[in-house]
Write a protein that holds these residues in place. Structure first.
Motif, PDB file in Angstrom:
ATOM      1  N   UNK A   7       1.328  -6.412  -9.501  1.00 22.36           N
ATOM      2  CA  UNK A   7       0.403  -6.601  -8.386  1.00 22.36           C
ATOM      3  C   UNK A   7       0.051  -5.244  -7.801  1.00 22.36           C
ATOM      4  N   UNK A   8      -1.241  -5.017  -7.605  1.00 20.13           N
ATOM      5  CA  UNK A   8      -1.729  -3.845  -6.882  1.00 20.13           C
ATOM      6  C   UNK A   8      -2.135  -4.362  -5.512  1.00 20.13           C
ATOM      7  N   UNK A   9      -1.349  -4.043  -4.517  1.00 19.46           N
ATOM      8  CA  UNK A   9      -1.588  -4.520  -3.153  1.00 19.46           C
ATOM      9  C   UNK A   9      -2.312  -3.425  -2.387  1.00 19.46           C
ATOM     10  N   UNK A  40       8.198  -1.844  -3.258  1.00 22.17           N
ATOM     11  CA  UNK A  40       8.329  -1.103  -2.017  1.00 22.17           C
ATOM     12  C   UNK A  40       8.407   0.408  -2.159  1.00 22.17           C
ATOM     13  N   UNK A  41       7.959   0.923  -3.276  1.00 18.07           N
ATOM     14  CA  UNK A  41       8.005   2.367  -3.487  1.00 18.07           C
ATOM     15  C   UNK A  41       6.620   2.981  -3.284  1.00 18.07           C
ATOM     16  N   UNK A  50      -6.364   5.062  -5.663  1.00 16.11           N
ATOM     17  CA  UNK A  50      -5.396   3.976  -5.781  1.00 16.11           C
ATOM     18  C   UNK A  50      -4.865   3.660  -4.394  1.00 16.11           C
ATOM     19  N   UNK A  51      -5.644   2.918  -3.620  1.00 19.93           N
ATOM     20  CA  UNK A  51      -5.158   2.569  -2.283  1.00 19.93           C
ATOM     21  C   UNK A  51      -4.022   1.558  -2.374  1.00 19.93           C
ATOM     22  N   UNK A  52      -3.021   1.713  -1.558  1.00 22.04           N
ATOM     23  CA  UNK A  52      -1.965   0.720  -1.476  1.00 22.04           C
ATOM     24  C   UNK A  52      -0.749   1.035  -2.307  1.00 22.04           C
ATOM     25  N   UNK A  53      -0.149  -0.021  -2.823  1.00 21.95           N
ATOM     26  CA  UNK A  53       1.104   0.099  -3.554  1.00 21.95           C
ATOM     27  C   UNK A  53       1.094  -0.834  -4.754  1.00 21.95           C
ATOM     28  N   UNK A  85      -2.576  -9.888   2.513  1.00 22.17           N
ATOM     29  CA  UNK A  85      -2.654  -8.623   1.777  1.00 22.17           C
ATOM     30  C   UNK A  85      -3.613  -8.786   0.606  1.00 22.17           C
ATOM     31  N   UNK A  86      -4.771  -8.112   0.643  1.00 21.54           N
ATOM     32  CA  UNK A  86      -5.679  -8.176  -0.506  1.00 21.54           C
ATOM     33  C   UNK A  86      -5.098  -7.408  -1.680  1.00 21.54           C
ATOM     34  N   UNK A  87      -5.440  -7.846  -2.859  1.00 22.32           N
ATOM     35  CA  UNK A  87      -4.953  -7.131  -4.030  1.00 22.32           C
ATOM     36  C   UNK A  87      -5.310  -7.835  -5.320  1.00 22.32           C
TER      37      UNK A  87
END
Length: 114
Positions: A7-9, A40-41, A50-53, A85-87
Motif C-alpha cells: 500500500x502506498x498511503x 511505519x517507516x 512519492x508523497x506519504x509512506x 487515508x487516500x492511497x
C-alpha cells in the motif's frame, strides 16, 4: 511463491479509526500467514515524487494474500483506513530465489523481436 500486499498511503494521518485499524489488522493477517515487512517507516525517495509512506505485508503465496484481502475480518476493518487515508493498494507475486534478470531480459528481447 511469496506474495506481497503493498500500500502506498499518500497522506497518512492518525485518528481513532486509523489507530483501531492498526490495532486490529494483525489478527486478520494471522490466519493467512501474513506478516509486516515494512510498516511505519519513513521512505527515502531516490527518484520521482512519492508523497506519504508505504506498507509491505508478506504472505506465503498469492492465494493466501487474495484470501486475506477478501476475508470478512479484513473487509470489516478496511474502511477504518480507506475512509481517512487516500492511497493505492495492490497484490504482487514475488520472484523465485534463482530469478535471473538477464535471462528475463533475453526472453523479453526475443518476444519483442529485438
Amino acid at each position: 511463491m511469496t506474495a506481497y500486499a503493498i500500500a502506498h498511503l499518500h497522506r497518512p494521518t492518525l485518528n481513532e479509526d486509523v489507530l483501531r485499524y492498526i490495532e486490529e489488522i494483525q489478527a486478520t493477517m494471522d490466519p493467512f500467514g501474513g506478516r509486516f515487512l515494512v510498516h511505519g517507516k519513513e521512505v527515502e525517495v531516490l527518484e520521482g515524487p512519492f508523497p506519504g509512506t508505504v506498507v509491505v505485508i508478506g504472505f506465503p503465496d498469492i492465494e493466501r494474500a487474495r484470501a486475506w484481502y477478501a476475508s470478512d475480518a479484513y473487509r470489516a476493518i478496511l474502511p477504518l483506513r480507506t475512509d481517512h487515508i487516500p492511497g493505492t493498494a495492490f497484490l504482487v507475486e514475488g520472484v523465485p530465489a534463482d530469478y535471473d534478470a538477464t535471462a528475463r531480459a533475453g526472453a523479453l528481447r526475443e518476444a519483442a523481436g529485438l
